[in-house]
Design a protein around this motif. Sequence first.
Motif, PDB file in Angstrom:
ATOM      1  N   PRO A 351       0.822  -1.260   0.062  1.00  0.00           N
ATOM      2  CA  PRO A 351       0.068  -0.074   0.018  1.00  0.00           C
ATOM      3  C   PRO A 351       0.884   1.455  -0.103  1.00  0.00           C
ATOM      4  O   PRO A 351       0.188   2.513  -0.329  1.00  0.00           O
ATOM      5  N   ASP A 352       2.252   1.138   0.347  1.00  0.00           N
ATOM      6  CA  ASP A 352       2.988   2.403   0.428  1.00  0.00           C
ATOM      7  C   ASP A 352       3.646   2.410  -0.821  1.00  0.00           C
ATOM      8  O   ASP A 352       4.919   2.970  -0.708  1.00  0.00           O
ATOM      9  N   GLY A 353       3.173   2.073  -2.012  1.00  0.00           N
ATOM     10  CA  GLY A 353       4.252   2.198  -3.212  1.00  0.00           C
ATOM     11  C   GLY A 353       4.344   3.410  -3.918  1.00  0.00           C
ATOM     12  O   GLY A 353       4.644   3.520  -4.968  1.00  0.00           O
ATOM     13  N   GLY A 354       3.384   4.537  -3.389  1.00  0.00           N
ATOM     14  CA  GLY A 354       3.138   5.740  -4.135  1.00  0.00           C
ATOM     15  C   GLY A 354       4.185   6.665  -3.799  1.00  0.00           C
ATOM     16  O   GLY A 354       5.143   6.518  -3.298  1.00  0.00           O
ATOM     17  N   ALA A 355       4.141   7.909  -4.590  1.00  0.00           N
ATOM     18  CA  ALA A 355       5.202   8.649  -4.480  1.00  0.00           C
ATOM     19  C   ALA A 355       5.128   9.548  -3.233  1.00  0.00           C
ATOM     20  O   ALA A 355       6.222  10.395  -3.002  1.00  0.00           O
ATOM     21  N   LEU A 356       4.227   9.520  -2.432  1.00  0.00           N
ATOM     22  CA  LEU A 356       3.955  10.264  -1.064  1.00  0.00           C
ATOM     23  C   LEU A 356       4.475   9.323   0.048  1.00  0.00           C
ATOM     24  O   LEU A 356       4.523   9.750   1.316  1.00  0.00           O
ATOM     25  N   ARG A 357       5.266   8.228  -0.094  1.00  0.00           N
ATOM     26  CA  ARG A 357       5.785   7.567   0.915  1.00  0.00           C
ATOM     27  C   ARG A 357       7.086   8.313   1.515  1.00  0.00           C
ATOM     28  O   ARG A 357       7.731   8.891   0.862  1.00  0.00           O
ATOM     29  N   LEU A 358       7.284   7.552   2.614  1.00  0.00           N
ATOM     30  CA  LEU A 358       8.618   8.293   3.437  1.00  0.00           C
ATOM     31  C   LEU A 358       9.760   7.490   2.897  1.00  0.00           C
ATOM     32  O   LEU A 358       9.630   6.245   2.929  1.00  0.00           O
ATOM     33  N   ARG A 359      10.459   8.216   2.383  1.00  0.00           N
ATOM     34  CA  ARG A 359      11.948   7.521   1.753  1.00  0.00           C
ATOM     35  C   ARG A 359      13.001   8.053   2.509  1.00  0.00           C
ATOM     36  O   ARG A 359      12.923   8.932   3.208  1.00  0.00           O
ATOM     37  N   GLU A 360      14.086   7.363   2.237  1.00  0.00           N
ATOM     38  CA  GLU A 360      15.461   7.617   2.926  1.00  0.00           C
ATOM     39  C   GLU A 360      16.353   8.148   1.994  1.00  0.00           C
ATOM     40  O   GLU A 360      16.552   7.491   0.798  1.00  0.00           O
ATOM     41  N   LEU A 361      16.943   9.382   2.140  1.00  0.00           N
ATOM     42  CA  LEU A 361      18.007   9.864   1.198  1.00  0.00           C
ATOM     43  C   LEU A 361      19.213   9.069   1.136  1.00  0.00           C
ATOM     44  O   LEU A 361      19.602   8.381   1.912  1.00  0.00           O
ATOM     45  N   ASP A 363      22.145   9.932   1.924  1.00  0.00           N
ATOM     46  CA  ASP A 363      22.971  10.386   3.209  1.00  0.00           C
ATOM     47  C   ASP A 363      22.645   9.882   4.309  1.00  0.00           C
ATOM     48  O   ASP A 363      22.905  10.032   5.391  1.00  0.00           O
ATOM     49  N   GLY A 364      21.286   8.994   4.302  1.00  0.00           N
ATOM     50  CA  GLY A 364      20.549   8.536   5.479  1.00  0.00           C
ATOM     51  C   GLY A 364      19.477   9.458   6.090  1.00  0.00           C
ATOM     52  O   GLY A 364      18.943   8.971   7.039  1.00  0.00           O
ATOM     53  N   ARG A 365      19.211  10.662   5.676  1.00  0.00           N
ATOM     54  CA  ARG A 365      18.149  11.551   6.071  1.00  0.00           C
ATOM     55  C   ARG A 365      16.933  11.252   5.626  1.00  0.00           C
ATOM     56  O   ARG A 365      16.740  10.719   4.350  1.00  0.00           O
ATOM     57  N   PRO A 366      15.781  11.256   6.518  1.00  0.00           N
ATOM     58  CA  PRO A 366      14.499  10.899   6.162  1.00  0.00           C
ATOM     59  C   PRO A 366      13.962  12.062   5.306  1.00  0.00           C
ATOM     60  O   PRO A 366      13.958  13.121   5.483  1.00  0.00           O
ATOM     61  N   CYS A 367      12.930  11.855   4.259  1.00  0.00           N
ATOM     62  CA  CYS A 367      12.294  12.596   3.411  1.00  0.00           C
ATOM     63  C   CYS A 367      11.187  12.242   2.924  1.00  0.00           C
ATOM     64  O   CYS A 367      10.614  11.042   2.821  1.00  0.00           O
ATOM     65  N   HIS A 368      10.114  13.174   3.343  1.00  0.00           N
ATOM     66  CA  HIS A 368       8.500  13.011   3.163  1.00  0.00           C
ATOM     67  C   HIS A 368       7.894  14.042   2.438  1.00  0.00           C
ATOM     68  O   HIS A 368       7.700  15.087   2.891  1.00  0.00           O
ATOM     69  N   PRO A 369       7.907  13.877   0.946  1.00  0.00           N
ATOM     70  CA  PRO A 369       7.457  15.139   0.236  1.00  0.00           C
ATOM     71  C   PRO A 369       5.837  15.316   0.324  1.00  0.00           C
ATOM     72  O   PRO A 369       5.191  14.314   0.712  1.00  0.00           O
ATOM     73  N   ARG A 370       5.543  16.698   0.532  1.00  0.00           N
ATOM     74  CA  ARG A 370       4.294  16.793   0.286  1.00  0.00           C
ATOM     75  C   ARG A 370       3.841  17.509  -0.980  1.00  0.00           C
ATOM     76  O   ARG A 370       4.585  18.481  -1.689  1.00  0.00           O
ATOM     77  N   ILE A 371       3.034  16.534  -1.541  1.00  0.00           N
ATOM     78  CA  ILE A 371       2.531  16.753  -2.986  1.00  0.00           C
ATOM     79  C   ILE A 371       0.987  17.323  -2.919  1.00  0.00           C
ATOM     80  O   ILE A 371       0.275  16.500  -2.495  1.00  0.00           O
ATOM     81  N   ASP A 372       0.589  18.405  -3.623  1.00  0.00           N
ATOM     82  CA  ASP A 372      -0.966  18.722  -3.485  1.00  0.00           C
ATOM     83  C   ASP A 372      -1.190  18.687  -4.894  1.00  0.00           C
ATOM     84  O   ASP A 372      -0.654  19.382  -5.968  1.00  0.00           O
ATOM     85  N   VAL A 373      -2.386  18.206  -5.209  1.00  0.00           N
ATOM     86  CA  VAL A 373      -2.968  18.638  -6.533  1.00  0.00           C
ATOM     87  C   VAL A 373      -4.140  19.357  -6.467  1.00  0.00           C
ATOM     88  O   VAL A 373      -4.977  19.079  -6.006  1.00  0.00           O
ATOM     89  N   VAL A 374      -4.199  20.256  -7.380  1.00  0.00           N
ATOM     90  CA  VAL A 374      -5.374  21.255  -7.362  1.00  0.00           C
ATOM     91  C   VAL A 374      -5.732  21.525  -8.867  1.00  0.00           C
ATOM     92  O   VAL A 374      -4.850  21.171  -9.669  1.00  0.00           O
ATOM     93  N   THR A 375      -7.074  21.899  -8.985  1.00  0.00           N
ATOM     94  CA  THR A 375      -7.486  22.404 -10.299  1.00  0.00           C
ATOM     95  C   THR A 375      -7.395  23.863 -10.735  1.00  0.00           C
ATOM     96  O   THR A 375      -7.133  24.675  -9.809  1.00  0.00           O
TER      97      THR A 375
END
Length: 772
Positions: A351-361, A363-375
């Motif tokens: 279920p966590d296979g999307g682009a909004l998942r928490l990923r690891e860079l 250099d070891g730092r965590p990254c959680h992108p915020r992506i908003d979709v608007v019209t």
Amino acid sequence: MPDSFTRSHVQLEKVMQRCFLNDLEVWPRIRKEVQNSLKQESQPEVVQITLELPKQMLELQRHILNIVQSTLAELKKDPNLELGLSTLDAKDSVSAAFEVELRQVLDPAWQNLGPFARRLVNDLNRVRRLLTELLRGDAVDFLRLLDTLCGKEAQTAPVWLHSPDAQAMLAFAKGRVYEICRSQHDSTPFLRKKLEPHAKWSKILDAIDRTISKVAAAEKLFEKTAASGVGDENNFPHSDMETLIDESDSDVEIVGVKTVKNKKRRTVPPSASEVLEPRILIIAPDDRSRRQLSTFLHRGAEATLLDNLGSYFRDRAPRLRQESGLSIVREGALMAQEADAAAQELEKIRPDGGALRLRELPDGRPCHPRIDVVTEDAEGQLEVHMEEMQPHAVVVFEPSLHAIRAVEVYYATLHWRASACVKLEPEASQEEVPLLGGDISPLHVYLLAFDDSIENHRYQQSLVSESQGIDSIIKFRQHMTWRVDLPVEATPAESSRRGGGARALQAMAKPRVVVDMREFRSTLPFMLHLRGLVVEPVTIPVGDYILSRDICVERKAIVDLVQSLSSGRLYQQAQNMCRHYGNPMLLVEFDPAKGFILQSSYAIARREIEVGTKDLLGKLSLLVLHFPKLRIMWSPSPRFTADFFMKLKEGRYQPDSKAAAQIDAEDLEEDTEGAHKTQSNSAAFEVLRKLPGITPKNMHVLARRAGNLAGLLDLSLGELGEIMGDANANQLHSFLRASSQTAATQDRGLEDVGAAGGTQEQYLSADLPEDQ
């Protein structure tokens, strides 16, 4: 957008009137002030990603455009539209303004179009919807929409359904989703599904990964700078950076700015455990694309396609099983099996296979992108969302001038606020932050577009329409009629001697108008209330508005007028108004921004001598001739109607709501019976009309005074003078008392009249109609 005012300058006048504006200022992009406000030294990075249209999508687009061209050709054959549609072509159908232009052509002649022409217009809208969905949605959504418009569940099958282009389009759309194959061993049929993701989805993921890497690099650079104690926060291109987007190919520019915030300087570098949150804004063309992109970003491309494909198979399988063909029933059974298989595959996907998942860079730092979709459809909501989010990158899913201009103006506004409100002082304490200065990292803007597609052509047309719209507004301003409000005269002070300053009786009595209860669905009663009239809601059987004791108004829109003339209901309404009121009126309201015709020139040129059932102009002419007292008023708006009603009520008695409501069906039947009796006096009335000295103004008064033709001889010259005037009275008096020779001539004329169907005594003793 300026091009919205180009199609109709009436809309611009309405906007100015509603805003109570008396002046119009035009600030195009060619002005020096506008260019200086948009151009800045730092320019963001604009990446225009051009994708090659897949072969199957290219073939589908070609077939759809052929269907549009053939539908327009069939529609042009209609004689009512041959002149209006001559300038429209298949290339114009891809633009956003095509629907407005087509409506301007169809509105005047819509009442005269036949069922086949209206069906073609509906089919044209369906094809244009398919053309839009082809580039915005995936293969499953396009096939589902095609089945909805052309399948058995559609209410009416389109005219182009059995054309070669339509059959080829159905085959290509089906081949993009699944195909029926046979096993090589036992020739058993099986269904092979195809998961074809949208071509722009992979580019969106690349843009997200690129933004994350750039933000992470900028964060790492800031950590090194802060640890060494060299530089300040201005050298960190982080979330506090705003930029202006525009396209370099046109006259759009992109500017980088620093956000004005009362923050303290960061002297300690962020810890390794701090989550990096890049902010990315995706602008979708419509709400349907927004929902699909949100699902794709949350679940991934494979899960989104499997879920969509399984839902399509589950909905389509029961419908195919009800068909009569064996192959179609077998295809429905295979779809039901494949739907279960797709559901099982969907359960195995993480279920966590999307682009909004928490990923690891790296250099070891965590990254959680915020992506908003608007019209971009909501007016002003795009700017508000950008103000709140402050994104690092903007992805425009479909080239749109509205979205680009909105982002451009937003960032230019931020730069103006920063430059206008921030003042740098060398004596600033260490607690303060110098907000401007240093290198500013630009915003990353990604424009996604298909090459050789209608969306690219639509975007180029929008640029041309914007330029033409500005030129049209500038030319319109030179010949525009300005509204000048007259100065209001000061009312004299009332004397305190008159009953202690009491108001006059005329000022205390407010004017009233009786309105039928069914008329409150329109805005006219509200407009009358704003004019200071007391609106009395009453159910009245005759008329819609009673302005005074003798003025009755029947309101009709253009569509209602055509229907009432065709059914004959308007004749009965006009007859009832003429029986009960001295001044009946027919009010016809129309929209000045839309043209209308009651009957086309083609029908007028080919109509017969006698009035047919579809001859609306002939029926309207007969209505005017049959009811001379009926007045027809054409009104462009309810505001104009309210002002006209105020003029009609001046100097007249107030209406009686009880008397208007007491006219019931029995009274109408009695009046109808009396109308047949009055028709027997029409011959006597025609004789009176031909007498010397008789005019339309004094004819009805003289008929009521004399009662019948024999009563004319009993009136003296003085009485005739009071009714008709001295000149007309002398003519009639001399004629009635002429010499015997003239009388003998008149007697022979009466004998001729009697030979036509009556005696002299019957005509002389016949009562004249008093109600006319």
